[in-house]
Enzyme design. Structure first.
Site, PDB file in Angstrom:
ATOM      1  N   GLU A  33       0.862  -1.191   0.000  1.00  0.00           N
ATOM      2  CA  GLU A  33       0.000   0.000   0.000  1.00  0.00           C
ATOM      3  C   GLU A  33       0.896   1.237   0.000  1.00  0.00           C
ATOM      4  OE1 GLU A  33      -3.376   0.833  -0.300  1.00  0.00           O
ATOM      5  OE2 GLU A  33      -2.361   2.770  -0.355  1.00  0.00           O
ATOM      6  N   GLY A  38      -7.013   0.848   3.365  1.00  0.00           N
ATOM      7  CA  GLY A  38      -8.472   0.891   3.190  1.00  0.00           C
ATOM      8  C   GLY A  38      -8.872   1.586   1.893  1.00  0.00           C
ATOM      9  N   GLY A  39      -7.923   2.338   1.298  1.00  0.00           N
ATOM     10  CA  GLY A  39      -8.169   2.933  -0.016  1.00  0.00           C
ATOM     11  C   GLY A  39      -9.265   3.982  -0.035  1.00  0.00           C
ATOM     12  N   THR A  40      -9.914   4.092  -1.169  1.00  0.00           N
ATOM     13  CA  THR A  40     -10.858   5.180  -1.433  1.00  0.00           C
ATOM     14  C   THR A  40     -12.090   5.127  -0.534  1.00  0.00           C
ATOM     15  OG1 THR A  40     -10.162   5.056  -3.744  1.00  0.00           O
ATOM     16  CG2 THR A  40     -12.147   6.327  -3.283  1.00  0.00           C
ATOM     17  N   CYS A  41     -12.752   3.991  -0.502  1.00  0.00           N
ATOM     18  CA  CYS A  41     -14.035   3.899   0.210  1.00  0.00           C
ATOM     19  C   CYS A  41     -13.884   4.379   1.654  1.00  0.00           C
ATOM     20  CB  CYS A  41     -14.547   2.456   0.176  1.00  0.00           C
ATOM     21  SG  CYS A  41     -16.042   2.228   1.132  1.00  0.00           S
ATOM     22  N   HIS A 440     -45.929  -3.029   7.736  1.00  0.00           N
ATOM     23  CA  HIS A 440     -46.528  -1.688   7.728  1.00  0.00           C
ATOM     24  C   HIS A 440     -46.075  -0.919   8.972  1.00  0.00           C
ATOM     25  CE1 HIS A 440     -49.468   1.489   7.255  1.00  0.00           C
ATOM     26  NE2 HIS A 440     -49.773   1.328   8.550  1.00  0.00           N
TER      27      HIS A 440
END
Ligand SMILES: Cc1cc2nc3c(=O)[nH]c(=O)nc-3n(C[C@H](O)[C@H](O)[C@H](O)COP(=O)(O)OP(=O)(O)OC[C@H]3O[C@@H](n4cnc5c(N)ncnc54)[C@H](O)[C@@H]3O)c2cc1C
Length: 458
Positions: A33, A38-41, A440
């Site tokens: 990395e 964790g990158g973009t998200c 409902h």
């Protein structure tokens, strides 16, 4: 040269999960990395933006308090430092969790630097050279920056640098009226900025049906977002403390003067700095790595997962890529990308939940089809919550009665869409859903009701 059973480049949505599966199968792996685990998200995409959307929603409801019989004395003030701190507090555990879980994973060596190919199965990272018979690319994408004259002379924002904003931009100008631009646009309007969105096309999010684009434009305009559609940006320049965006709308030149500029005109894959050619990996004209239906690249033993393969641009598509690759490699499965049904959401308020084909796609396919629609004003739960904007539509194949697609623009549309999506995966006729007893009062209870009212798509 360090030899591993597998190398994973990138810790986005697919990489870390794949690392865990491979290690559990006794593989010795390396994962690399170059920036944020964790990158973009986790860091600059889904998690922070949806956290900020929640703050903006709170501000919006506070301003509407009187609609609910609630009195708030005095003005509604937004503490942008606290908004950012809340966002950071949600993001940090996810990022740290990914980092910690990888660094403590037995059989997994973590490298923190930029990786690039030096040969077919060899990669350099820092001063190390690594090799493996199997390599997985999960390198993601970044904001595309269009070649607009003057853009590089002003300081503009992207989805990444927006994460550091802890002040209220007096006038935020956004280039791009698609998913990312609209989420930021509504959010900052609700925080109190003046917001102008400039879109090249004649309508917002051109991928959606016209009625959806129109309804979204209507509620954004109602909140005070200035939408400039059919407008080409021809130049950008700095003027004192302002940014001047020169536009051409329907042949007429004009300009928008804002204080801050967000560029949100699309994404480009992080494949231009990997030296893919050294491994014989081919990309398409936009730089996306070409893959087959099982995500294998043109080089044997190398797979591409997530945004970089151009087969999806979402967290769930990247995660699904991981599941496909892992199942095919470790479980002797034959899973394919083409087995999945297109599904995503736009997290404006109200949100848009989408599954399968749009109405326009159904029409173009020439399939005989049925359609059911319902205004959110007719949904009791929406009235009870005072959130009646939007409408829902479902398209059904006239002969098989299978659902072809749906667009739910309204309260909880991002959640309700899943009851439709699951019936689509089951390939069951819509009568199964039509006869189901739903709870409902919910938005979901109206999906069976809508299906009672299918009519031919003219
Ligand atoms: C503002 C925004 C909002 C979004 N909201 C949503 C949403 O609500 N829902 C949704 O489903 N999707 C959303 N997305 C899209 C989503 O974030 C991505 O589709 C998702 O993160 C998948 O990414 P990935 O797994 O392909 O890789 P990424 O998460 O992009 O990770 C790739 C990683 O690889 C690393 N890397 C790249 N090149 C190298 C290299 N050469 N060497 C070492 N490391 C490298 C990068 O540093 C990065 O950490 C959003 C995106 C943005 C920008």
């Amino acid at each position: 040269m360090a030899k591993h059973d597998a190398i994973i480049i990138g810790t986005g949505q697919a990489g870390p999960a794949l690392a865990r599966r491979l290690v559990a199968a006794d593989w010795n792996i390396a994962i690399i990395e170059r920036k944020l685990f964790g990158g973009t998200c986790v860091n600059t995409g889904c998690t922070p933006t949806k956290t900020l959307v929640a703050s903006a929603y709170a501000a919006h409801i506070a301003r509407r308090a009187r609609d609910y019989g609630v009195k708030i004395e005095g003005p509604i003030n937004i503490d942008m430092k606290a908004v950012k701190a809340r966002k950071d507090a949600v993001v940090a555990p996810s990022r740290n969790g990914v980092e910690r879980s990888l660094k403590t994973l037995k059989g997994c060596t973590v490298y923190e630097s930029h990786a690039r190919f030096v040969a077919e199965k060899s990669i350099t990272v820092n001063d190390a050279e690594l090799t493996a018979d199997r390599i997985f690319l999960n390198v993601g994408a970044r904001a595309a920056i269009p070649p607009i004259p003057g853009l590089n002379q002003v300081s503009y924002l992207t989805n990444s640098s927006m994460m550091d904003v802890d002040f209220l931009p007096p006038h935020l100008v956004i280039l791009g009226g698609s998913y990312i631009g609209l989420e930021f646009g509504q959010m900052y309007r609700r925080f109190g900025s003046k917001v102008t969105i400039i879109e090249l096309g004649p309508r917002l999010i051109a991928r959606e049906d016209e009625d959806i684009s129109q309804a979204i434009a209507d509620f954004l305009r109602e909140e005070g977002v200035d939408l400039r559609l059919d407008c080409k940006v021809i130049g950008v320049e700095k003027q004192d403390n302002s940014i001047v965006v020169k536009i051409e709308c329907g042949g007429k030149a004009s300009q928008v003067i804002g204080t801050h500029l967000l560029v949100a005109v699309g994404r480009r894959p992080n494949t231009d700095d990997l030296d893919l050619d050294k491994a014989g990996i081919t990309t398409d004209a936009h730089g996306y790595i070409q893959v087959d239906d099982q995500l294998r690249t043109s080089a044997s033993g190398i797979w591409a997962l997530g945004d970089c393969n151009g087969r999806g641009a979402f967290t769930h598509t990247s995660w699904n890529d991981f599941e496909i690759v892992a199942a095919n490699l470790l479980d002797n499965a034959q899973r394919r990308v083409s087995d999945r049904i297109s599904a995503y959401a736009l997290f404006t308020d109200p949100p848009l939940g989408r599954a399968g084909m749009t109405e326009a796609q159904v029409r173009n396919s020439g399939k005989p089809a049925l359609i059911a629609t319902m205004a959110m004003e007719d949904v009791s739960r929406a009235s009870e919550k005072g959130e009646t904007k939007g409408f829902m539509k479902i398209l059904v194949d006239r002969d098989s009665k299978q659902i072809l697609g749906a667009a739910l623009l309204g309260l909880s549309g991002d959640e309700v869409i899943h009851c439709i999506l699951d019936v689509m995966y089951a390939k069951a006729p819509c009568t199964v859903l039509q006869r189901a007893m739903h709870i409902h009062p919910t938005v979901s209870e109206f999906i069976p009701t809508m299906l009672e009212d299918l009519r031919p798509l003219q």
